[in-house]
Write an enzyme that holds these catalytic residues in place. Structure first.
Site, mmCIF file in Angstrom:
data_model
loop_
_atom_site.group_PDB
_atom_site.id
_atom_site.type_symbol
_atom_site.label_atom_id
_atom_site.label_comp_id
_atom_site.label_asym_id
_atom_site.label_seq_id
_atom_site.Cartn_x
_atom_site.Cartn_y
_atom_site.Cartn_z
ATOM 1 N N ARG A 8 26.669 -2.477 -1.814
ATOM 2 C CA ARG A 8 25.299 -2.609 -2.630
ATOM 3 C C ARG A 8 24.246 -3.596 -3.166
ATOM 4 O O ARG A 8 23.000 -3.063 -3.160
ATOM 5 C CB ARG A 8 26.064 -1.435 -3.750
ATOM 6 C CG ARG A 8 26.700 -0.506 -3.757
ATOM 7 C CD ARG A 8 27.039 0.423 -5.163
ATOM 8 N NE ARG A 8 27.853 -0.489 -5.778
ATOM 9 C CZ ARG A 8 28.002 -0.339 -6.850
ATOM 10 N NH1 ARG A 8 27.704 0.975 -7.454
ATOM 11 N NH2 ARG A 8 28.945 -0.185 -7.228
ATOM 12 N N ARG A 51 33.734 5.878 -6.687
ATOM 13 C CA ARG A 51 33.642 6.590 -7.606
ATOM 14 C C ARG A 51 35.179 6.696 -8.405
ATOM 15 O O ARG A 51 35.044 7.989 -8.063
ATOM 16 C CB ARG A 51 32.481 6.953 -8.773
ATOM 17 C CG ARG A 51 32.286 6.466 -9.414
ATOM 18 C CD ARG A 51 30.934 7.675 -10.097
ATOM 19 N NE ARG A 51 30.529 7.210 -11.725
ATOM 20 C CZ ARG A 51 31.712 7.515 -12.854
ATOM 21 N NH1 ARG A 51 32.344 8.825 -13.508
ATOM 22 N NH2 ARG A 51 30.701 6.848 -14.029
ATOM 23 N N ALA A 52 35.470 5.397 -8.665
ATOM 24 C CA ALA A 52 37.369 5.807 -9.634
ATOM 25 C C ALA A 52 37.031 6.012 -10.780
ATOM 26 O O ALA A 52 36.261 6.319 -11.292
ATOM 27 C CB ALA A 52 38.301 4.529 -9.565
ATOM 28 N N TYR A 93 37.613 13.235 -10.346
ATOM 29 C CA TYR A 93 38.062 12.206 -9.375
ATOM 30 C C TYR A 93 38.489 13.068 -7.715
ATOM 31 O O TYR A 93 38.110 12.865 -6.618
ATOM 32 C CB TYR A 93 38.451 11.146 -9.756
ATOM 33 C CG TYR A 93 38.862 10.095 -9.566
ATOM 34 C CD1 TYR A 93 38.136 9.065 -8.217
ATOM 35 C CD2 TYR A 93 40.771 9.573 -8.159
ATOM 36 C CE1 TYR A 93 38.810 8.564 -7.136
ATOM 37 C CE2 TYR A 93 40.787 9.235 -7.670
ATOM 38 C CZ TYR A 93 40.091 8.375 -7.076
ATOM 39 O OH TYR A 93 40.532 7.123 -6.185
ATOM 40 N N LYS A 130 37.193 14.249 -3.744
ATOM 41 C CA LYS A 130 37.796 13.110 -3.073
ATOM 42 C C LYS A 130 38.016 14.244 -2.054
ATOM 43 O O LYS A 130 37.960 13.808 -0.728
ATOM 44 C CB LYS A 130 39.198 12.354 -3.766
ATOM 45 C CG LYS A 130 38.677 10.769 -3.549
ATOM 46 C CD LYS A 130 38.486 9.844 -2.831
ATOM 47 C CE LYS A 130 37.610 8.696 -3.272
ATOM 48 N NZ LYS A 130 37.608 7.485 -1.673
ATOM 49 N N GLY A 132 55.340 -10.385 -24.356
ATOM 50 C CA GLY A 132 56.772 -9.849 -24.904
ATOM 51 C C GLY A 132 56.821 -8.579 -25.830
ATOM 52 O O GLY A 132 57.891 -8.594 -26.689
#
Length: 327
Positions: A32, A74-75, A142, A146, A191
């Site tokens: 892009r 675009r996720a 999304y 798709k 942790g």
């Protein structure tokens, strides 16, 4: 083989392009902007196309290309600032795929490998994992876009005589991963005990280098032509085991207390209400609980049988690579 890779600067693209070059293929990276080339192999050919759906440079980028690997999209966007997210998902995932497909047909491209998602099928599985013949019922923008992009490309490629290969895959992890997986790695490094001990769900995952291997197999194997394939590491794991594996990759023994699922759902519902009242996203929501305790499995046997493909890396190897690459 000359390959055009869209989304070359993304998480998967940055692992795919060096592998293509290593195997002797000519890779052209569609970007892009010039900034997207940072981190790509030195000397690799790049073409600045801008937004694909409005690009005037696509014909030049596609000149002489045999195969297109379409990773751009675009996720899920955390803290989405788009005025109309649904419109943005459609523009980037569907309209850009349509334009790319049409230009690829005009350029004489032989094959398109489209990186789709398991979310094009749905958000959860019960006893039976998804297969390529499962009914698709995507739930969010999304997944819906798709699936729509898949169907748009199917029509264009069928009319234009281009082979289309669709890869649907679950959560991808590896060095430099972001989002929820990165949050788990960060928590493990500190942790922090997470209340996942009661999680007996099963989720499919795929290590990024296993996905790259599958993409390359789909780009050149004659048996992949016009196929839809689900792909994963081949070992489904619970969220509690996932966190434990991350700890083991750090040589840490993490505390994973077991909090009953019913209580977690109650906390998630309380988080939904608090978020609605306060106008901001809470750390524990019903959606987060679903992701942590729900199952989402895919059956990747079709690609193994049809293409003779097996993932080159185990889950343990993938987790260790992710941890070492996320320091």
């Amino acid at each position: 083989m000359k390959v055009l890779v869209t989304g070359a600067s993304g998480f998967v693209g940055r692992r795919l392009v060096p592998r293509l070059l290593l195997e002797g293929h000519e890779a052209v990276c569609a970007l892009r902007s010039a900034k997207g080339g940072k981190g790509l192999p030195e000397g690799v050919k790049t073409v600045i196309t801008g937004e694909l759906e409005a690009s005037a440079d696509l014909p030049g980028a596609l000149a002489g290309v045999d195969t297109v690997i379409h990773l751009a999209g675009r996720a899920h966007v955390m803290h989405d600032k788009a005025q109309n997210p649904a419109t943005e998902y459609y523009r980037v995932n569907v309209e850009a795929s349509r334009v790319l497909g049409e230009r690829a047909v005009e350029a004489g491209v032989k094959r398109i490998v489209f990186a789709s998602s398991v979310k094009a099928m749905g958000e959860r599985t019960l006893e039976i994992p998804y297969t390529e013949t499962s009914v698709c019922a995507p739930e969010d923008d999304y997944g819906k876009t798709k699936l729509e992009a898949e169907n748009v490309l199917k029509g264009i490629c069928a009319r234009g005589g281009v082979e289309l290969v669709i890869l649907r895959f679950p959560l991808v992890y590896g060095p430099g991963v972001k989002g929820n997986m990165a949050a788990l790695v960060k928590a493990a490094r500190k942790g922090i005990p997470l209340p996942l001990g009661a999680a007996t769900n099963l989720r499919s995952l795929i290590f990024v280098d296993n996905l790259v291997d599958a993409i390359i197999a789909c780009s050149k194997n004659p048996s992949a032509a016009s196929g839809i394939f689900l792909v994963s590491d081949g070992e489904d794991i619970s969220t509690s085991r996932l966190y434990r594996l991350i700890g083991e990759a750090m040589d840490k023994r993490l505390r994973i207390p077991a909090v009953p699922l019913g209580l977690m759902k109650t906390l998630g519902q309380a988080g939904d209400m608090a978020g609605a009242l306060m106008g901001r996203k809470m750390p524990i929501t019903s959606g987060a609980v679903e992701k942590l305790f729900g199952s989402l499995r895919v059956d990747s046997s079709k690609i193994r049988v049809a293409l003779g493909w097996t993932p080159p890396y185990s889950v343990e190897e993938g987790m260790r690579a992710m941890v070492e690459g996320s320091r």
